[in-house]
Design a protein around this motif. Sequence first.
Motif, PDB file in Angstrom:
ATOM      1  N   ILE A 246       0.864  -1.174   0.000  1.00 50.86           N
ATOM      2  CA  ILE A 246       0.000   0.000   0.000  1.00 50.86           C
ATOM      3  C   ILE A 246       0.902   1.226   0.000  1.00 50.86           C
ATOM      4  O   ILE A 246       1.772   1.377   0.872  1.00 50.86           O
ATOM      5  CB  ILE A 246      -0.929   0.014   1.231  1.00 50.86           C
ATOM      6  CG1 ILE A 246      -1.817  -1.245   1.230  1.00 50.86           C
ATOM      7  CG2 ILE A 246      -1.794   1.272   1.239  1.00 50.86           C
ATOM      8  CD1 ILE A 246      -2.598  -1.447   2.519  1.00 50.86           C
ATOM      9  N   LEU A 248       1.672   5.076   0.525  1.00 52.36           N
ATOM     10  CA  LEU A 248       1.168   6.172   1.343  1.00 52.36           C
ATOM     11  C   LEU A 248       1.722   7.490   0.825  1.00 52.36           C
ATOM     12  O   LEU A 248       2.938   7.690   0.776  1.00 52.36           O
ATOM     13  CB  LEU A 248       1.568   5.985   2.806  1.00 52.36           C
ATOM     14  CG  LEU A 248       1.094   4.693   3.490  1.00 52.36           C
ATOM     15  CD1 LEU A 248       1.493   4.692   4.960  1.00 52.36           C
ATOM     16  CD2 LEU A 248      -0.411   4.508   3.348  1.00 52.36           C
ATOM     17  N   TYR A 255       3.107   9.981   7.398  1.00 53.46           N
ATOM     18  CA  TYR A 255       3.474   8.575   7.162  1.00 53.46           C
ATOM     19  C   TYR A 255       3.800   7.887   8.481  1.00 53.46           C
ATOM     20  O   TYR A 255       3.280   6.801   8.768  1.00 53.46           O
ATOM     21  CB  TYR A 255       4.673   8.520   6.215  1.00 53.46           C
ATOM     22  CG  TYR A 255       5.221   7.129   5.975  1.00 53.46           C
ATOM     23  CD1 TYR A 255       4.672   6.299   5.004  1.00 53.46           C
ATOM     24  CD2 TYR A 255       6.287   6.645   6.729  1.00 53.46           C
ATOM     25  CE1 TYR A 255       5.178   5.013   4.781  1.00 53.46           C
ATOM     26  CE2 TYR A 255       6.796   5.374   6.525  1.00 53.46           C
ATOM     27  CZ  TYR A 255       6.239   4.557   5.543  1.00 53.46           C
ATOM     28  OH  TYR A 255       6.743   3.296   5.334  1.00 53.46           O
ATOM     29  N   VAL A 259       1.577   4.756   9.997  1.00 50.55           N
ATOM     30  CA  VAL A 259       2.171   3.420  10.113  1.00 50.55           C
ATOM     31  C   VAL A 259       2.190   2.970  11.572  1.00 50.55           C
ATOM     32  O   VAL A 259       1.866   1.812  11.881  1.00 50.55           O
ATOM     33  CB  VAL A 259       3.588   3.410   9.504  1.00 50.55           C
ATOM     34  CG1 VAL A 259       4.299   2.096   9.821  1.00 50.55           C
ATOM     35  CG2 VAL A 259       3.522   3.624   7.994  1.00 50.55           C
ATOM     36  N   LYS A 262      -0.896   1.480  12.732  1.00 49.43           N
ATOM     37  CA  LYS A 262      -1.220   0.193  12.111  1.00 49.43           C
ATOM     38  C   LYS A 262      -0.337  -0.949  12.613  1.00 49.43           C
ATOM     39  O   LYS A 262      -0.431  -2.070  12.114  1.00 49.43           O
ATOM     40  CB  LYS A 262      -1.081   0.295  10.590  1.00 49.43           C
ATOM     41  CG  LYS A 262      -2.031   1.281   9.925  1.00 49.43           C
ATOM     42  CD  LYS A 262      -3.463   0.786   9.986  1.00 49.43           C
ATOM     43  CE  LYS A 262      -4.393   1.718   9.222  1.00 49.43           C
ATOM     44  NZ  LYS A 262      -5.783   1.232   9.229  1.00 49.43           N
ATOM     45  N   ALA A 269       7.206  -1.679   7.066  1.00 47.83           N
ATOM     46  CA  ALA A 269       7.321  -0.401   6.376  1.00 47.83           C
ATOM     47  C   ALA A 269       8.455  -0.447   5.364  1.00 47.83           C
ATOM     48  O   ALA A 269       9.535  -0.966   5.659  1.00 47.83           O
ATOM     49  CB  ALA A 269       7.570   0.728   7.378  1.00 47.83           C
ATOM     50  N   TYR A 315       3.553  -0.930   4.079  1.00 49.20           N
ATOM     51  CA  TYR A 315       3.220   0.474   3.861  1.00 49.20           C
ATOM     52  C   TYR A 315       4.457   1.174   3.303  1.00 49.20           C
ATOM     53  O   TYR A 315       5.489   1.264   3.973  1.00 49.20           O
ATOM     54  CB  TYR A 315       2.762   1.129   5.166  1.00 49.20           C
ATOM     55  CG  TYR A 315       1.418   0.622   5.629  1.00 49.20           C
ATOM     56  CD1 TYR A 315       0.267   0.918   4.908  1.00 49.20           C
ATOM     57  CD2 TYR A 315       1.295  -0.166   6.775  1.00 49.20           C
ATOM     58  CE1 TYR A 315      -0.981   0.451   5.315  1.00 49.20           C
ATOM     59  CE2 TYR A 315       0.063  -0.630   7.193  1.00 49.20           C
ATOM     60  CZ  TYR A 315      -1.074  -0.327   6.454  1.00 49.20           C
ATOM     61  OH  TYR A 315      -2.308  -0.791   6.858  1.00 49.20           O
TER      62      TYR A 315
END
Length: 344
Positions: A246, A248, A255, A259, A262, A269, A315
């Motif tokens: 995904i 961002l 950011y 993150v 999540k 990441a 991410y």
Amino acid sequence: MDEQKKTLCLSADREDDIVAAGRLLKNGGLVAIPTETVYGLAANALNGRAAAAIFAAKGRPMDNPLIVHISNLEQWGPLVTEIPPRAMELARQFWPGPLTIILPKSDLIPDEVSAGQDTVAVRFPSHPVARAVIDAAGVPLAAPSANLSGSPSPTEAAHVMADLNGRIDAVLDGGPCIVGVESTVLTLAREVPRLLRPGGVTPEQLRQVLGQVEIDPAVLNPLGEGEKVLSPGMKYKHYSPKANVILLQGSWQQYRDFVNQKAGPGVFALCYDGESDFLQVPTVSYGGRQNAGEQARHLFDALRQLDKAGAKVIYARCPEPQGVGLAVYNRLIRAAGFEVIQLD
């Protein structure tokens, strides 16, 4: 192709191994070779059956055309119907190097290579080993990236073996690739030149030579329903690890905060150098925030590292889509299947 066959591991440091790779290719085999962009899965570009074997080994859709690689300019003319002055000027400026030029094809190009289209994509790589193998084979080589279709492209011989061991005849180890993303693809088979895939040669550089250059909408967006695949990397989800990527889009603070909210099992990441200490999830860096060349060089290896680490969701920091950064952005949005979250 027999998937139980042994894939030979050859070394680019050995002249005998380069000759052996050329012999395999001349006889219709498949050999992964290093280029300055990524490792390519090479076959005799003038042999339709050999080219078809590339699609089988990779699991590649047959409507996705291949790029033909040459080792000197004299090989270009017979592959196309004509070389217009603007094409020759591009060759003078950027060849050998990471630029692919599309022109109307000659009868020498099999339909398997052009995916049934009336054009052919040609590139003159700068990597000395790639050119030595073409010379050893005595024929131009069709060579998409040497990976399973859809997975991150290989920038080291180990990446090739991870994907294609037992599916191809040999891999020629020439060390890591210096560009790290596939070549820029430009079509001249239309009145206004059009960029179909960004790479190491930027739109700004092309415009300095050609003046007007259009950027195809599929560079930044999914290909429209029913549209032809004019270049590799246009239609399908590409360059993607097993994890869900995904992208961002937003500031570093946005950011970081997103993150960290999540954080959980399997969440990773893909960030820039120096950011990992501020994130509460496992990380892999793919270069400096303002160094697009470094990002390009490390992107595919970083995606493969994330798979090895067991990532389920990645991410990713969104690069600036300018210069070489446009190529990095293009690869990431395709790896993400165009799943982008606007944080601001």
